[in-house]
Design an enzyme around this catalytic site. Structure first.
Site, short mmCIF file in Angstrom:
data_model
loop_
_atom_site.label_atom_id
_atom_site.label_comp_id
_atom_site.label_asym_id
_atom_site.label_seq_id
_atom_site.Cartn_x
_atom_site.Cartn_y
_atom_site.Cartn_z
N ASP A 1 -78.68 53.27 -0.95
CA ASP A 1 -77.50 54.04 -0.56
C ASP A 1 -78.05 55.13 0.37
O ASP A 1 -79.13 54.96 0.94
CB ASP A 1 -76.77 54.61 -1.79
CG ASP A 1 -75.37 55.15 -1.46
OD1 ASP A 1 -74.44 54.35 -1.31
OD2 ASP A 1 -75.20 56.39 -1.33
N LYS B 1 -74.44 53.37 -10.62
CA LYS B 1 -74.95 54.13 -9.48
C LYS B 1 -76.01 55.07 -9.99
O LYS B 1 -75.97 55.49 -11.15
CB LYS B 1 -73.83 54.95 -8.83
CG LYS B 1 -74.13 55.37 -7.40
CD LYS B 1 -73.70 54.29 -6.40
CE LYS B 1 -74.16 54.58 -5.00
NZ LYS B 1 -73.56 53.62 -4.06
#
Ligand code: NDP
Ligand code: 2IT
Length: 445
Positions: A165, A125
């Site tokens: 995201d 991430k």
């Protein structure tokens, strides 16, 4: 189990001031204890001690010039958590709250989520504390170019494949891809969520929301029920929320709410496809506040509140972490909510998770229920490798199949560990065992 507490002690000592990371690790480790108990080989190989430590974490300066000619500086990150079952894979978040704790929690969750998808993807991430809100397209472009100028040396189609995201959608992926291509001098599937005419996959924009609804359908099937006519509340109004509402409308449910970080709208007549198209334009093109929906359609707007006070049968949190508190969960349950499917990552605070599990409602934790997004990213990677795009129906079929498989796997695993219906334990153990076995096979690395 002593080992779990011992490892949690190490994690909290080694990562002070990282509450979200500790929250995610605590939830996973406590629920996989029965699996670790059964496996001396995991304990001997120190799988837990290793799995909580990122393989690599990069932090970097992102300087850029705003429209007024002023130099701005943000902080960029990429957390490469685990590559035991494939290249690092996971989104980029651009939001002012982004910090190491939030990205490490998201990267940790991603490891188990990606394992559940059945596709060969490790977990990662990244992101930045950059706020795209109120910035011009040119400012966003210059930021993305500067961000990729450092990130490009750490990623690649067989190394680490970022995606979107919060705050990173089609526009940002385009700018990031353009800069990667320029620096690396190759056209390759280094990012997913690309536009259709330059390597993107059909259904990727829809995948997270559609997947969360497919997952809710799988949970309801165990009670011989479906979503038709069900009253639903949705939080958020971004990518995950929009396609959750779209699919809920398709299957005949009624959606009463959507929200943004300022408040929520309540439309007693339901957010129809026509109204949803208006929201998509509001949020994706005009980039304005959800409050305007209430003025435009004559609905109710509740400033500074979340939608969980509105009575519903099914709740779909699609905004952010810890958006359902213990008190919200109690309200939801008191009002008769019995299905919760998490399109967001870790939206339910620990006290609320406990309440949902105790009430034995159909509760689909994020790493299972929202895995559709990254699953179709995995399918985008396959199509890029083959240089052959698949038709819409084929991708949608595969997404549906993957969501069914995740539900079955989590459900069977929960039953195997004498916790039938507990999809938290089921998803965590099923996701973990595959990664842990791969780590064992690959030695101490
Ligand atoms: P978007 O940026 O498209 O939308 C985010 C939405 O959530 C916006 O409505 C935003 O409101 C709201 N929101 C963000 N932060 C907060 C906050 N602190 N409090 C209240 N509302 C907030 O992002 P996505 O839809 O992509 O992401 C939503 C969730 O889904 C996240 O948890 C993400 O991790 C998760 N997810 C996303 C996937 C994807 O493929 N995109 C895949 C799997 C999970 P505002 O505009 O006011 O900021
Ligand atoms: O949280 C997530 O799974 C995502 N933001 C999507 C990640 C991806 O690589 O598609």
């Amino acid at each position: 189990m002593d080992l779990i507490q011992e490892v949690l002690g190490i994690v909290s000592k080694r990562n002070p001031n990282e509450p979200e990371f500790l929250q995610a690790v605590t939830e996973v480790l406590e629920s996989i204890a029965p699996a670790v108990q059964r496996r001396k080989d995991y304990r001997d190989a120190k799988i837990l001690e290793r799995i909580v430590e990122p393989e690599r974490m990069i932090q970097f300066r992102v300087p850029w010039i705003d429209d007024a000619g002023q130099v701005q500086v943000n902080r960029g990150y990429r957390v490469q958590m685990n590559s035991a079952i494939g290249p690092y894979k996971g989104g980029l978040r651009f939001h002012p709250t982004v910090n190491a704790s939030i990205l490490k929690f998201l990267a940790f969750e991603q490891v188990f989520k990606n394992s559940l998808t059945t596709l060969p993807m490790g977990g990662g991430k990244g992101g930045a504390d950059f706020d795209p809100k109120g910035k011009s397209d040119n400012e966003v472009m210059r930021f993305c170019q500067s961000f990729m100028t450092e990130l490009f040396r750490h990623v690649g189609p067989n190394t680490d494949v970022p995606a979107g995201d919060i705050g990173v959608g089609g526009r940002e992926i385009g700018y990031l891809f353009g800069q990667y291509k320029r620096l690396a001098n190759e056209f390759t599937g280094v990012l997913t969520g690309k536009s259709l005419n330059w390597g993107g996959s059909l259904i990727r924009p829809q995948a997270t929301g559609y997947g969360a609804v497919y997952f809710a359908e799988e949970m309801l099937k165990t009670r011989r029920e479906n979503l038709e006519g069900r009253i639903c509340t949705v939080s958020g109004s971004g990518n995950a929320a929009q396609y959750t509402v779209s699919k809920l409308n398709q299957v005949g449910a009624k959606v009463l709410t959507m929200s943004d970080s300022n408040g929520f709208i309540y439309d007693k007549d339901g957010i129809t496809d026509e109204k949803l198209s208006w929201i998509m334009d509001l949020k994706n093109v005009r980039r304005r506040r959800i409050k305007e929906y209430a003025d435009h359609f004559g609905a109710t707007y509740m400033d500074g509140q979340r939608p969980w006070s509105v009575p519903c049968e099914c709740a779909f949190p699609c905004a952010t972490q810890n958006e359902i508190s213990g008190a919200d969960a109690k309200t939801l349950l008191d009002n008769g909510c019995y299905v919760v499917s998490e399109a967001a990552n870790m939206p339910t605070a620990p006290a609320a998770v406990d309440l949902f599990l105790a009430a034995k409602v159909l509760y689909g934790p994020g790493k299972a229920a929202n895995a559709g997004g990254v699953a179709v990213s995995g399918l985008e990677m396959s199509q890029n490798s083959m240089r052959l795009p698949w038709p819409r129906d084929e991708v949608d079929q595969r997404l549906r199949q993957i969501m069914t498989t995740i539900h079955k796997n989590a459900s069977n695993t929960a039953a195997e560990y004498d916790q039938p219906g507990n999809l938290v334990i089921g998803a965590n153990i099923a996701g973990f065992v595959k990664v842990a076995d791969a780590m064992l096979d690959q030695g101490v690395v």
